[in-house]
Scaffold this motif. Sequence first.
Motif, mmCIF file in Angstrom:
data_model
loop_
_atom_site.group_PDB
_atom_site.id
_atom_site.type_symbol
_atom_site.label_atom_id
_atom_site.label_comp_id
_atom_site.label_asym_id
_atom_site.label_seq_id
_atom_site.Cartn_x
_atom_site.Cartn_y
_atom_site.Cartn_z
ATOM 1 N N LEU A 22 0.741 -1.204 0.058
ATOM 2 C CA LEU A 22 -0.024 -0.105 -0.086
ATOM 3 C C LEU A 22 0.837 1.200 0.105
ATOM 4 O O LEU A 22 0.433 2.302 -0.549
ATOM 5 N N GLY A 23 1.974 1.249 0.609
ATOM 6 C CA GLY A 23 3.047 2.352 0.624
ATOM 7 C C GLY A 23 3.845 2.266 -0.320
ATOM 8 O O GLY A 23 4.837 3.343 -0.505
ATOM 9 N N SER A 24 3.469 1.584 -1.744
ATOM 10 C CA SER A 24 4.243 1.687 -2.824
ATOM 11 C C SER A 24 3.258 2.013 -4.017
ATOM 12 O O SER A 24 3.859 1.855 -5.133
ATOM 13 N N LEU A 25 2.131 2.083 -3.785
ATOM 14 C CA LEU A 25 1.350 2.486 -4.936
ATOM 15 C C LEU A 25 1.650 3.703 -5.586
ATOM 16 O O LEU A 25 1.888 4.940 -4.910
ATOM 17 N N ALA A 266 -11.658 -1.570 -7.259
ATOM 18 C CA ALA A 266 -11.749 -1.035 -8.611
ATOM 19 C C ALA A 266 -10.314 -1.158 -9.335
ATOM 20 O O ALA A 266 -10.418 -1.410 -10.337
ATOM 21 N N ARG A 267 -9.410 -0.600 -8.488
ATOM 22 C CA ARG A 267 -8.015 -0.471 -9.249
ATOM 23 C C ARG A 267 -7.332 -2.108 -9.441
ATOM 24 O O ARG A 267 -7.054 -2.480 -10.572
ATOM 25 N N GLU A 268 -7.859 -3.211 -8.381
ATOM 26 C CA GLU A 268 -7.506 -4.450 -8.853
ATOM 27 C C GLU A 268 -8.400 -5.008 -9.849
ATOM 28 O O GLU A 268 -7.631 -5.920 -10.855
ATOM 29 N N GLU A 269 -9.541 -4.592 -10.189
ATOM 30 C CA GLU A 269 -10.398 -4.910 -11.394
ATOM 31 C C GLU A 269 -9.790 -4.592 -12.489
ATOM 32 O O GLU A 269 -9.766 -5.165 -13.420
ATOM 33 N N ALA A 270 -9.358 -3.197 -12.604
ATOM 34 C CA ALA A 270 -8.748 -2.666 -13.725
ATOM 35 C C ALA A 270 -7.515 -3.521 -14.100
ATOM 36 O O ALA A 270 -7.303 -3.815 -15.250
ATOM 37 N N ILE A 271 -6.735 -3.829 -13.181
ATOM 38 C CA ILE A 271 -5.634 -4.714 -13.549
ATOM 39 C C ILE A 271 -5.789 -5.781 -14.008
ATOM 40 O O ILE A 271 -5.192 -6.581 -14.965
ATOM 41 N N TYR A 272 -6.775 -6.451 -13.294
ATOM 42 C CA TYR A 272 -7.137 -7.721 -13.836
ATOM 43 C C TYR A 272 -8.027 -7.681 -15.357
ATOM 44 O O TYR A 272 -7.595 -8.836 -16.073
ATOM 45 N N SER A 359 0.195 0.209 -12.644
ATOM 46 C CA SER A 359 -0.334 1.524 -12.920
ATOM 47 C C SER A 359 -0.234 1.657 -14.688
ATOM 48 O O SER A 359 -1.199 2.182 -15.141
ATOM 49 N N LEU A 360 0.720 1.486 -15.004
ATOM 50 C CA LEU A 360 1.190 1.897 -16.366
ATOM 51 C C LEU A 360 0.644 1.027 -17.560
ATOM 52 O O LEU A 360 0.219 1.481 -18.567
ATOM 53 N N ILE A 361 0.186 -0.132 -17.093
ATOM 54 C CA ILE A 361 -0.425 -1.046 -18.042
ATOM 55 C C ILE A 361 -1.913 -0.686 -18.282
ATOM 56 O O ILE A 361 -2.512 -1.187 -19.121
ATOM 57 N N LEU A 362 -2.275 0.196 -17.470
ATOM 58 C CA LEU A 362 -3.785 0.651 -17.412
ATOM 59 C C LEU A 362 -3.880 1.657 -18.595
ATOM 60 O O LEU A 362 -4.918 2.184 -19.077
ATOM 61 N N GLU A 363 -2.855 2.410 -18.937
ATOM 62 C CA GLU A 363 -2.826 3.648 -19.536
ATOM 63 C C GLU A 363 -3.299 3.119 -21.113
ATOM 64 O O GLU A 363 -4.052 4.371 -21.376
#
Length: 561
Positions: A22-25, A266-272, A359-363
């Motif tokens: 969490l401290g690396s997001l 939501a972020r984990e769903e986006a990554i998935y 984060s980058l793969i969501l772009e």
Amino acid sequence: MTTPQPHITRRPPSEVMRLERLGSLHQCRMSFMRTLLRRLAGDQWQFTRPHFDIDATGVGYAVYTAAGPERSYSLVAFAHDLPDEKRSDRVIADAWDATFTLFDGVPDSQDIARLKQNVPLQEAGRISEKELSLSRANRSVRLWDYVVSELASGQQPDTDVIDQVGYLMRTTAVYGSGKFGAADRETISNREELFPPFQVEMLSVFLTRKFVLDLVQHMAWAKGGETAVKLDRSIAQRLGIGNSTGLGMAPFVINHPVLFNNWIKAREEAIYRVRSVVSAVADDTEIFRDRLKRSTISVARWTSKHPVQMRKIDALKHDLVLLSARVDEYDFQTAYPWDNLMNWAAHQLSIEGQELLASLILEPYPDLVDPLVSCMADTTSTVARIDGSMTVGDVKTLLEKSFAWAFDLDWQAPQNCARAWYVSEEKLEPRLGERFEEPIAAYEQPLAPARDAAHAFHALKEWPETSKVAAFLQSHPEHRHTIRRAQLCEVAPYGEVQDNTISSDVLPIDMLRAKLSFFGATHFDPRSDRWIRICMFAGAPYPESLSESNSDDWIYPELAQ
């Protein structure tokens, strides 16, 4: 095209909800700043400055209005001539270089007169339901006078000096959601533009950044007269709004399990979803490569004097070398390219690097990712009610799901309960103290879910599995908050931090960064293990130049031509 496969799964809470991760997001497409600017640009909001009444000493007020399809909002900013000795980022400060409120609509002269009497006082004043936020900011001691002097003499400031700080002013608080008389969240949450989390606060900061630019140029003109020049637009765009955040924000992550779950889920769903993309087309890979290169520039500009963050930045720089080399030779035509890349990162990169890649793969995939922003608000109203009809056995199962890791810890060992959260009497702000060195145990706040879960589980073991938990709570009301949290995990699986929040080595800055990353903050700079400085909207267009073409990728520095 996405095709979910059995071998591609959503990352479990046991992996995601550790404080180290969490401290690396990092910020991503779903961050609240980017969400705001996409909407403002897409709906063609118009921006005006109806008032700028500030004298040569830097004292006065200004109004900035954002007009949308249905409603308008106005930042009312008050500039003050603050002596250097009174400038402080501490919550006990009682004077600031600038104070602000976001007004619901366009204020008239009576509103301005009322706000002038209250907004500069901050906590000591009171605002009304017409106001949506209350905030304050201080000048950067390192940068403000330098930029004013350079502009006043007809010169542009050195970009290296600019980048060392990154902002001309930093906020020390941006209050919303009913504090000090402001409108409650529920009164505005049905407005489409304010439904995603923290849109009021992000709009306030976005307009504050414009005010700061206008003010520094005004002060340069007051000092240099006809010799003064305006700040070059490319330099101005590099500047954001700083923020100084302390322990007051850390309990948010613990106290809002459903809301925080919605962000993480939501972020984990986006990554998935992106990991489930079968094949990447050339346009997608080009966007990813571009953002990766620009992230490398951003990380190169990231500085900190905190030893933990310095090590993380060094590791991230090394990660980017490895990742860039991997991407240069990577075959994106392979099946499920993003999943394969994430699996490689899990073994080759630090957690900081893994989360940047996530984060980058969501772009490249706005159609897959951006709609999930609508799931990030907390719209529940009944989930906080305890279901007394649930059996003891079922409650134990829920506790094990989120806290089994904590049941084997020795909660009598000093290192496992070294700290205690409490609220200071002076400022009513959260604090973290040393349990065995300060007389604070009697004032401890329920911010140690893991310890409390272990104690509740131990007590539940004495009751029959088929007993109703209502009967248990009649005998043990001290466990009500834990039973409520256990039942929440059914709707909020990512709602619990899976680490000990009162251990001797806990780093509260991990909780601060987790929240701030969803704001869209960059260049995290811890000043201790308990407070942190960040930069917001650095690189963003200013209101007058905002368009759909520049409303989103501004977070990444431009590549050198």
